[in-house]
Design an enzyme around this catalytic site. Structure first.
Site, mmCIF file in Angstrom:
data_model
loop_
_atom_site.group_PDB
_atom_site.id
_atom_site.type_symbol
_atom_site.label_atom_id
_atom_site.label_comp_id
_atom_site.label_asym_id
_atom_site.label_seq_id
_atom_site.Cartn_x
_atom_site.Cartn_y
_atom_site.Cartn_z
ATOM 1 N N ARG A 1 5.001 -17.306 -0.084
ATOM 2 C CA ARG A 1 6.208 -17.902 0.488
ATOM 3 C C ARG A 1 6.624 -17.071 1.692
ATOM 4 O O ARG A 1 6.637 -15.850 1.615
ATOM 5 C CB ARG A 1 7.290 -17.892 -0.584
ATOM 6 C CG ARG A 1 8.693 -18.096 -0.138
ATOM 7 C CD ARG A 1 9.704 -17.859 -1.264
ATOM 8 N NE ARG A 1 9.515 -18.719 -2.397
ATOM 9 C CZ ARG A 1 9.988 -19.966 -2.503
ATOM 10 N NH1 ARG A 1 10.716 -20.463 -1.525
ATOM 11 N NH2 ARG A 1 9.770 -20.684 -3.562
ATOM 12 N N PHE B 1 -0.353 -14.335 0.110
ATOM 13 C CA PHE B 1 0.972 -14.741 0.580
ATOM 14 C C PHE B 1 1.354 -16.061 -0.071
ATOM 15 O O PHE B 1 0.593 -17.032 -0.022
ATOM 16 C CB PHE B 1 0.962 -14.859 2.100
ATOM 17 C CG PHE B 1 0.366 -13.635 2.751
ATOM 18 C CD1 PHE B 1 1.056 -12.438 2.754
ATOM 19 C CD2 PHE B 1 -0.896 -13.675 3.305
ATOM 20 C CE1 PHE B 1 0.501 -11.301 3.330
ATOM 21 C CE2 PHE B 1 -1.461 -12.548 3.881
ATOM 22 C CZ PHE B 1 -0.756 -11.355 3.885
ATOM 23 N N GLU C 1 0.820 -1.206 0.000
ATOM 24 C CA GLU C 1 0.000 0.000 0.000
ATOM 25 C C GLU C 1 0.856 1.259 0.000
ATOM 26 O O GLU C 1 0.524 2.242 -0.668
ATOM 27 C CB GLU C 1 -0.949 0.009 1.192
ATOM 28 C CG GLU C 1 -1.925 1.158 1.137
ATOM 29 C CD GLU C 1 -3.079 0.998 2.103
ATOM 30 O OE1 GLU C 1 -3.470 2.020 2.690
ATOM 31 O OE2 GLU C 1 -3.578 -0.129 2.263
#
Length: 134
Positions: free
Chosen positions: A86, A84, A57
């Site tokens: 890894r 997500f 962001e």
């Protein structure tokens, strides 16, 4: 310091707490990185998911600001969807943000977040609201 400089600075506020280092900021591309530190990790020793989302962001907001602040507008987060892929537990997290849409009232960015080895660790789609004088 004028409003443009203030809008584009990183060391102030939340970005400074994260330790976000901007390496390139423009309306067509924004890059930055953070050092993975214990205080940014969750109890299992991997980088907290909120950090990925915050970096994404921040990059999208800074890139949008680079494109709109000279017209007297400012950029604020409106939506953030981060996936997500890894975990990262050491080294650096590097982000690259590219705009998909640059509109009058919203900009939409795709952000890729990778570890120091260049492996993709998370992806984000971030929408930034453009606000300014009416």
């Amino acid at each position: 310091m004028d409003d443009i400089d203030r809008a584009l600075r990183t060391s102030q506020a939340f970005d400074g707490l994260l330790g976000l280092e901007l390496t390139e900021v423009g309306e067509a591309l924004a890059r930055g990185r953070i050092e993975v530190r214990p205080e940014l990790c969750q109890p299992f020793g991997v980088l907290h998911g909120g950090v990925y989302a915050a970096v994404a962001e921040s990059l999208a907001s800074r890139g949008t600001a680079a494109g709109v602040v000279r017209q007297g507008a400012y950029a604020v987060g409106m939506a953030n969807n981060t996936s997500f892929l890894r975990p990262v537990s050491e080294g650096t997290l590097e982000g690259v943000a590219r705009p998909l849409h640059r509109g009058r009232t919203t900009w939409v960015w795709d952000v890729e977040l990778s570890d120091a080895g260049g492996r993709l660790c998370a992806v984000s789609r971030v929408t930034i609201a453009v606000r300014g004088p009416d």
